[in-house]
Design a protein around this motif. Structure first.
Motif, PDB file in Angstrom:
ATOM      1  N   VAL A 152       0.861  -1.186   0.000  1.00  0.00           N
ATOM      2  CA  VAL A 152       0.000   0.000   0.000  1.00  0.00           C
ATOM      3  C   VAL A 152       0.894   1.231   0.000  1.00  0.00           C
ATOM      4  CG1 VAL A 152      -1.696   1.321   1.330  1.00  0.00           C
ATOM      5  CG2 VAL A 152      -1.894  -1.171   1.168  1.00  0.00           C
ATOM      6  N   GLY A 153       0.591   2.201  -0.875  1.00  0.00           N
ATOM      7  CA  GLY A 153       1.485   3.342  -1.042  1.00  0.00           C
ATOM      8  C   GLY A 153       1.125   4.587  -0.276  1.00  0.00           C
ATOM      9  N   ALA A 154      -0.127   4.734   0.153  1.00  0.00           N
ATOM     10  CA  ALA A 154      -0.545   5.944   0.852  1.00  0.00           C
ATOM     11  C   ALA A 154      -1.900   5.709   1.501  1.00  0.00           C
ATOM     12  CB  ALA A 154      -0.607   7.138  -0.095  1.00  0.00           C
ATOM     13  N   VAL A 155      -2.255   6.626   2.394  1.00  0.00           N
ATOM     14  CA  VAL A 155      -3.513   6.545   3.137  1.00  0.00           C
ATOM     15  C   VAL A 155      -4.226   7.886   3.047  1.00  0.00           C
ATOM     16  CG1 VAL A 155      -4.578   6.169   5.401  1.00  0.00           C
ATOM     17  CG2 VAL A 155      -2.502   4.899   4.773  1.00  0.00           C
ATOM     18  N   CYS A 156      -5.536   7.846   2.891  1.00  0.00           N
ATOM     19  CA  CYS A 156      -6.340   9.067   3.004  1.00  0.00           C
ATOM     20  C   CYS A 156      -7.576   8.753   3.834  1.00  0.00           C
ATOM     21  CB  CYS A 156      -6.764   9.605   1.637  1.00  0.00           C
ATOM     22  SG  CYS A 156      -7.753  11.124   1.750  1.00  0.00           S
ATOM     23  N   VAL A 157      -7.881   9.646   4.782  1.00  0.00           N
ATOM     24  CA  VAL A 157      -9.026   9.471   5.668  1.00  0.00           C
ATOM     25  C   VAL A 157      -9.927  10.697   5.567  1.00  0.00           C
ATOM     26  CG1 VAL A 157      -9.781   8.929   8.003  1.00  0.00           C
ATOM     27  CG2 VAL A 157      -7.505   8.208   7.242  1.00  0.00           C
ATOM     28  N   GLY A 158     -11.202  10.475   5.342  1.00  0.00           N
ATOM     29  CA  GLY A 158     -12.177  11.554   5.308  1.00  0.00           C
ATOM     30  C   GLY A 158     -12.987  11.591   6.586  1.00  0.00           C
ATOM     31  N   PHE A 159     -13.194  12.808   7.114  1.00  0.00           N
ATOM     32  CA  PHE A 159     -13.956  12.986   8.352  1.00  0.00           C
ATOM     33  C   PHE A 159     -15.134  13.925   8.106  1.00  0.00           C
ATOM     34  CE2 PHE A 159      -9.824  11.678   9.978  1.00  0.00           C
ATOM     35  CZ  PHE A 159     -10.171  10.826  11.013  1.00  0.00           C
ATOM     36  N   PRO A 160     -16.249  13.733   8.839  1.00  0.00           N
ATOM     37  CA  PRO A 160     -17.412  14.613   8.690  1.00  0.00           C
ATOM     38  C   PRO A 160     -17.255  15.895   9.502  1.00  0.00           C
ATOM     39  CG  PRO A 160     -17.912  12.900  10.281  1.00  0.00           C
ATOM     40  CD  PRO A 160     -16.522  12.614   9.773  1.00  0.00           C
ATOM     41  N   GLU A 161     -16.179  16.613   9.227  1.00  0.00           N
ATOM     42  CA  GLU A 161     -15.845  17.857   9.925  1.00  0.00           C
ATOM     43  C   GLU A 161     -15.263  18.850   8.941  1.00  0.00           C
ATOM     44  OE1 GLU A 161     -16.667  18.432  12.932  1.00  0.00           O
ATOM     45  OE2 GLU A 161     -16.908  16.451  13.862  1.00  0.00           O
ATOM     46  N   TYR A 162     -15.121  20.101   9.386  1.00  0.00           N
ATOM     47  CA  TYR A 162     -14.361  21.064   8.609  1.00  0.00           C
ATOM     48  C   TYR A 162     -12.887  20.688   8.697  1.00  0.00           C
ATOM     49  CZ  TYR A 162     -18.522  24.072   8.672  1.00  0.00           C
ATOM     50  OH  TYR A 162     -19.782  24.576   8.516  1.00  0.00           O
ATOM     51  N   VAL A 163     -12.200  20.758   7.556  1.00  0.00           N
ATOM     52  CA  VAL A 163     -10.781  20.402   7.493  1.00  0.00           C
ATOM     53  C   VAL A 163     -10.049  21.487   6.722  1.00  0.00           C
ATOM     54  CG1 VAL A 163      -9.084  18.677   6.769  1.00  0.00           C
ATOM     55  CG2 VAL A 163     -11.350  17.948   7.545  1.00  0.00           C
ATOM     56  N   SER A 164      -8.943  21.968   7.284  1.00  0.00           N
ATOM     57  CA  SER A 164      -8.179  23.042   6.665  1.00  0.00           C
ATOM     58  C   SER A 164      -7.342  22.523   5.499  1.00  0.00           C
ATOM     59  CB  SER A 164      -7.249  23.686   7.697  1.00  0.00           C
ATOM     60  OG  SER A 164      -6.176  22.808   8.017  1.00  0.00           O
ATOM     61  N   ALA A 165      -6.720  23.453   4.762  1.00  0.00           N
ATOM     62  CA  ALA A 165      -5.851  23.084   3.652  1.00  0.00           C
ATOM     63  C   ALA A 165      -4.648  22.287   4.113  1.00  0.00           C
ATOM     64  CB  ALA A 165      -5.397  24.335   2.903  1.00  0.00           C
ATOM     65  N   THR A 190     -10.866  21.264  12.101  1.00  0.00           N
ATOM     66  CA  THR A 190     -11.076  22.567  12.726  1.00  0.00           C
ATOM     67  C   THR A 190     -12.450  22.692  13.371  1.00  0.00           C
ATOM     68  OG1 THR A 190     -11.852  23.545  10.650  1.00  0.00           O
ATOM     69  CG2 THR A 190      -9.494  23.687  11.097  1.00  0.00           C
ATOM     70  N   SER A 191     -13.167  21.576  13.485  1.00  0.00           N
ATOM     71  CA  SER A 191     -14.499  21.615  14.096  1.00  0.00           C
ATOM     72  C   SER A 191     -14.757  20.322  14.850  1.00  0.00           C
ATOM     73  CB  SER A 191     -15.577  21.808  13.026  1.00  0.00           C
ATOM     74  OG  SER A 191     -15.678  20.650  12.201  1.00  0.00           O
ATOM     75  N   ARG A 211      -3.073  11.531   4.257  1.00  0.00           N
ATOM     76  CA  ARG A 211      -3.832  12.743   3.957  1.00  0.00           C
ATOM     77  C   ARG A 211      -5.142  12.715   4.718  1.00  0.00           C
ATOM     78  NH1 ARG A 211      -5.319  15.418  -1.951  1.00  0.00           N
ATOM     79  NH2 ARG A 211      -6.451  17.207  -1.107  1.00  0.00           N
ATOM     80  N   ILE A 212      -5.544  13.884   5.237  1.00  0.00           N
ATOM     81  CA  ILE A 212      -6.816  14.046   5.941  1.00  0.00           C
ATOM     82  C   ILE A 212      -7.640  15.090   5.196  1.00  0.00           C
ATOM     83  CG2 ILE A 212      -7.927  14.638   8.126  1.00  0.00           C
ATOM     84  CD1 ILE A 212      -6.146  12.166   8.308  1.00  0.00           C
ATOM     85  N   ASP A 213      -8.915  14.804   4.980  1.00  0.00           N
ATOM     86  CA  ASP A 213      -9.770  15.787   4.314  1.00  0.00           C
ATOM     87  C   ASP A 213     -11.208  15.613   4.775  1.00  0.00           C
ATOM     88  OD1 ASP A 213     -10.554  17.884   2.662  1.00  0.00           O
ATOM     89  OD2 ASP A 213      -9.397  17.154   0.955  1.00  0.00           O
ATOM     90  N   SER A 214     -12.051  16.507   4.325  1.00  0.00           N
ATOM     91  CA  SER A 214     -13.481  16.442   4.647  1.00  0.00           C
ATOM     92  C   SER A 214     -14.143  15.326   3.839  1.00  0.00           C
ATOM     93  CB  SER A 214     -14.136  17.782   4.321  1.00  0.00           C
ATOM     94  OG  SER A 214     -15.536  17.683   4.344  1.00  0.00           O
ATOM     95  N   LEU A 245     -17.908  14.671  15.462  1.00  0.00           N
ATOM     96  CA  LEU A 245     -17.019  13.790  16.211  1.00  0.00           C
ATOM     97  C   LEU A 245     -16.429  14.482  17.439  1.00  0.00           C
ATOM     98  CD1 LEU A 245     -15.025  12.234  13.238  1.00  0.00           C
ATOM     99  CD2 LEU A 245     -17.072  11.323  14.350  1.00  0.00           C
ATOM    100  N   THR A 246     -16.083  13.686  18.416  1.00  0.00           N
ATOM    101  CA  THR A 246     -15.325  14.152  19.575  1.00  0.00           C
ATOM    102  C   THR A 246     -13.872  13.747  19.354  1.00  0.00           C
ATOM    103  OG1 THR A 246     -17.228  13.861  21.021  1.00  0.00           O
ATOM    104  CG2 THR A 246     -15.068  13.997  22.073  1.00  0.00           C
ATOM    105  N   TRP A 247     -12.948  14.679  19.454  1.00  0.00           N
ATOM    106  CA  TRP A 247     -11.542  14.345  19.254  1.00  0.00           C
ATOM    107  C   TRP A 247     -10.667  15.306  20.059  1.00  0.00           C
ATOM    108  CZ3 TRP A 247      -8.658  18.301  17.136  1.00  0.00           C
ATOM    109  CH2 TRP A 247      -9.362  19.288  16.443  1.00  0.00           C
ATOM    110  N   ALA A 248      -9.488  14.818  20.452  1.00  0.00           N
ATOM    111  CA  ALA A 248      -8.554  15.623  21.242  1.00  0.00           C
ATOM    112  C   ALA A 248      -7.240  15.856  20.522  1.00  0.00           C
ATOM    113  CB  ALA A 248      -8.282  14.936  22.587  1.00  0.00           C
ATOM    114  N   GLU A 249      -6.910  15.012  19.526  1.00  0.00           N
ATOM    115  CA  GLU A 249      -5.626  15.106  18.838  1.00  0.00           C
ATOM    116  C   GLU A 249      -5.853  14.936  17.343  1.00  0.00           C
ATOM    117  OE1 GLU A 249      -1.109  13.239  19.375  1.00  0.00           O
ATOM    118  OE2 GLU A 249      -2.829  12.336  20.398  1.00  0.00           O
ATOM    119  N   GLN A 250      -5.059  15.633  16.539  1.00  0.00           N
ATOM    120  CA  GLN A 250      -5.229  15.575  15.096  1.00  0.00           C
ATOM    121  C   GLN A 250      -5.023  14.151  14.580  1.00  0.00           C
ATOM    122  OE1 GLN A 250      -6.394  17.739  13.002  1.00  0.00           O
ATOM    123  NE2 GLN A 250      -6.526  19.457  14.455  1.00  0.00           N
ATOM    124  N   PRO A 251      -5.906  13.684  13.678  1.00  0.00           N
ATOM    125  CA  PRO A 251      -5.866  12.289  13.231  1.00  0.00           C
ATOM    126  C   PRO A 251      -4.551  11.861  12.597  1.00  0.00           C
ATOM    127  CG  PRO A 251      -7.937  13.310  12.604  1.00  0.00           C
ATOM    128  CD  PRO A 251      -7.070  14.403  13.152  1.00  0.00           C
TER     129      PRO A 251
END
Length: 331
Positions: free
Chosen positions: A98-111, A116-117, A146-149, A121-127
């Motif tokens: 596997v060459g890379a990972v991307c995770v999408g979250f149901p939140e606002y995500v910066s560039a 950022t929201s 990579r993390i995105d909305s 979800l409840t979270w304390a640390e960046q994924p």
């Protein structure tokens, strides 16, 4: 020569990996490929965290899902550690590199790939940090992450592997547990200056509430329970709508509100097509039928209004979009 899908071209350039812990470019000498073909020909791990369920899948460069697993999303407690653990388990059990990972979250995500929201979800640390730590703890090779909305990735999934291919622009509306949207131009989702160009659900809705609190899957269940005193899932309400007038009325009014909102979007940004997706939006229900009718009625004054199209990948648009976003990270 490696053929690059048109939907991926806006991503093929040196850039900072969103959500990664280091600077990385597609052909950086520091990248240690484990395949003689290079990681750009490798599979990727895509993760789509939704308001109800989390999907994980190993996806090929052609968009074929080799394996997929589904787990309930835990709301109200920090679920990032569990998502990270599931991600690492998928990496460890993969039968091919596997060459890379991307995770999408149901939140606002910066560039920069930062949540950022805390809307869902409840979270304390960046994924990304948690995932990298989990990979290291398992003794696996670090990969670009990579993390995105989730809705932007859903839109990218349709632009790359779905009905948005070769469309000059489109608005992608994701209706499921929640409600959100993304605008795509030339194959690339437009994120806005803060990464928050996804908030269709925050638009004013009927009865003094927001559109998400009136037309989403969660809203449907809440409205039904308020009117009947009976708790039912959105799926059950859809099934019951054939004989239950309360269920039918809720679905039709929710769909009408959504269709009119989509017509307003068309008046504002004039996309080439409207794509309706998400688990609830892409299913053939009274809600989706009412939304389509309301959209047609609201745009009837123009003969050339953008067509209303159901997402080609249905509820898997987000998973395939995560794969599309991860593929360019493979060197």
């Amino acid at each position: 020569m490696v053929m690059i899908h048109p939907g991926l071209r806006p991503y093929i350039e040196p850039y900072r990996v969103l959500g990664c812990m280091r600077m990385w470019q597609p052909h950086d000498d520091s990248c240690r490929c484990t395949s003689t073909l290079g990681r750009h020909r490798m599979n990727v791990l895509a993760v789509d965290v939704g308001g109800t369920k989390t999907l994980l899948g190993i996806v090929t460069p052609a968009g074929d899902i080799v394996s997929q697993s589904e787990h309930p999303t835990r709301i109200g407690i920090d679920d990032i550690e569990r998502v990270s653990a599931l991600t690492v388990e998928e990496l460890a059990s993969a039968t091919e590199p596997v060459g890379a990972v991307c995770v999408g979250f149901p939140e606002y995500v910066s560039a920069e790939g930062l949540l950022t929201s805390r809307e869902v979800l409840t979270w304390a640390e960046q994924p990304a940090r948690v995932i990298h730590r989990a990979i290291a703890a398992r003794g696996l090779e670090q990969l670009p992450v990579r993390i995105d909305s989730d809705v932007r990735l859903g839109a990218l999934g349709e632009a790359t592997f779905g009905v948005g291919v070769d469309r000059s622009s489109f608005i992608y509306v994701s209706l499921g547990t929640g409600l959100s949207s993304a605008f795509v131009v030339s194959g690339a989702p437009w994120r806005g200056s803060r990464g928050e160009a996804i908030a269709l659900g925050e638009w004013p809705g009927p009865e003094g509430t927001t559109l998400e609190r009136y037309a989403s899957g969660t809203a449907i269940t809440q409205r039904y329970e308020h009117l009947t005193g009976v708790a039912r899932t959105a799926r059950d309400i859809v099934t019951a709508s054939a004989t239950d007038p309360v269920a039918r009325g809720i679905l039709e009014t929710a769909g009408s509100a959504l269709g009119r909102a989509c017509a307003d979007i068309v008046s504002l940004i004039d996309p080439a097509v409207v794509i309706i997706g998400g688990g609830l939006g892409s299913a053939p229900t009274l809600l989706s039928e009412a939304a389509h009718r309301a959209y047609i009625s609201a745009t009837a004054r123009r003969d050339d209004s953008p067509p209303w199209v159901v997402a080609g990948n249905g509820a898997r648009s987000g998973l395939l979009g995560a794969a599309a976003a991860a593929l360019p990270l493979c060197c």
